[in-house]
Write a protein that holds these residues in place. Structure first.
Motif, mmCIF file in Angstrom:
data_model
loop_
_atom_site.group_PDB
_atom_site.id
_atom_site.type_symbol
_atom_site.label_atom_id
_atom_site.label_comp_id
_atom_site.label_asym_id
_atom_site.label_seq_id
_atom_site.Cartn_x
_atom_site.Cartn_y
_atom_site.Cartn_z
ATOM 1 N N TRP A 154 1.139 2.704 -5.672
ATOM 2 C CA TRP A 154 0.769 1.340 -6.053
ATOM 3 C C TRP A 154 -0.309 0.867 -5.076
ATOM 4 O O TRP A 154 -0.541 1.484 -4.037
ATOM 5 N N ASN A 155 -0.984 -0.209 -5.423
ATOM 6 C CA ASN A 155 -2.143 -0.621 -4.632
ATOM 7 C C ASN A 155 -1.806 -0.973 -3.183
ATOM 8 O O ASN A 155 -2.677 -0.903 -2.313
ATOM 9 N N LEU A 215 -1.222 3.381 -10.478
ATOM 10 C CA LEU A 215 -2.399 2.637 -10.012
ATOM 11 C C LEU A 215 -2.759 1.541 -11.005
ATOM 12 O O LEU A 215 -3.108 0.425 -10.624
ATOM 13 N N CYS A 252 -4.817 -1.498 -9.019
ATOM 14 C CA CYS A 252 -5.613 -0.946 -7.920
ATOM 15 C C CYS A 252 -7.044 -1.485 -7.982
ATOM 16 O O CYS A 252 -7.677 -1.446 -9.041
#
Length: 195
Positions: free
Chosen positions: A99-100, A129, A134
């Protein structure tokens, strides 16, 4: 550059779907949650059992997934386990929790932290993402494609690959993730043609 590097990481491969990194014999985690390690030849069997279904009861117990919604998610998992979304791609070495917040942009490039590394399908990291937004995702995907072309229909399969992070988040991050998990399961069933 990040997309190209991620594709190379995936291309490094893994011994099997669900396999921990070579030489690692300890438990596998995503955040604080334990994840099973396995050695499956079928991505669908591994993914349904060890990355989605394993988190359903804890999500219900946490009050973030309605018990009445579990059969729908289980139907989506059954379709996945049947191999509907399997392909001839070998197991990729995934970050596993991409994940970001685990993607740090620095002057020297992107640094990835807090992996939940295991053998999986490359589209799962990309779907995570996308799920959590992201930064610069289009450029990341373009760099990825320059190194490793993606199979046709990968964008349509994003809900399939988001079942895992949504199930994990339904355990500890609130009922909105339980609702999103159910929606992704519906979309997975529709995509499979078995809704």
């Amino acid at each position: 550059a990040f997309g190209r590097a991620l594709a190379r990481t995936h291309d490094a491969g893994a011994a099997a779907f669900g396999a921990p990194p070579s030489g690692w014999d300890g438990p596998l985690y995503i955040g604080r949650l334990v994840q099973p390690a396995s050695a499956e030849r079928s991505w669908g069997a591994f993914y349904a059992r060890d990355r989605v279904e394993v988190f359903l009861r804890p999500a219900v117990d946490a009050g973030n997934l309605a018990a009445d919604d579990v059969p729908l998610v289980e139907r989506a998992c059954a379709v996945i386990a049947d191999g509907v979304f399997d392909d001839d791609d070998p197991p990729s070495r995934l970050h596993g929790d991409l994940w970001n917040g685990n993607v740090l942009f620095s002057r020297d490039g992107v640094v990835l932290i807090d992996p939940a590394a295991h053998g999986g399908h490359r589209e799962t990291d990309l779907a995570m993402l996308e799920l959590f937004g992201c930064p610069h995702l289009e450029e990341v995907i373009e760099g990825y494609r320059l190194t490793h072309p993606l199979r046709e229909g990968w964008v349509q399969r994003i809900p399939v690959h988001q079942l895992h992070p949504l199930a994990v988040h339904a355990v500890g991050h609130g009922p909105a993730y339980g609702a999103a998990l159910v929606d992704a399961a519906r979309r997975t069933l529709a995509l499979s043609g078995r809704s």
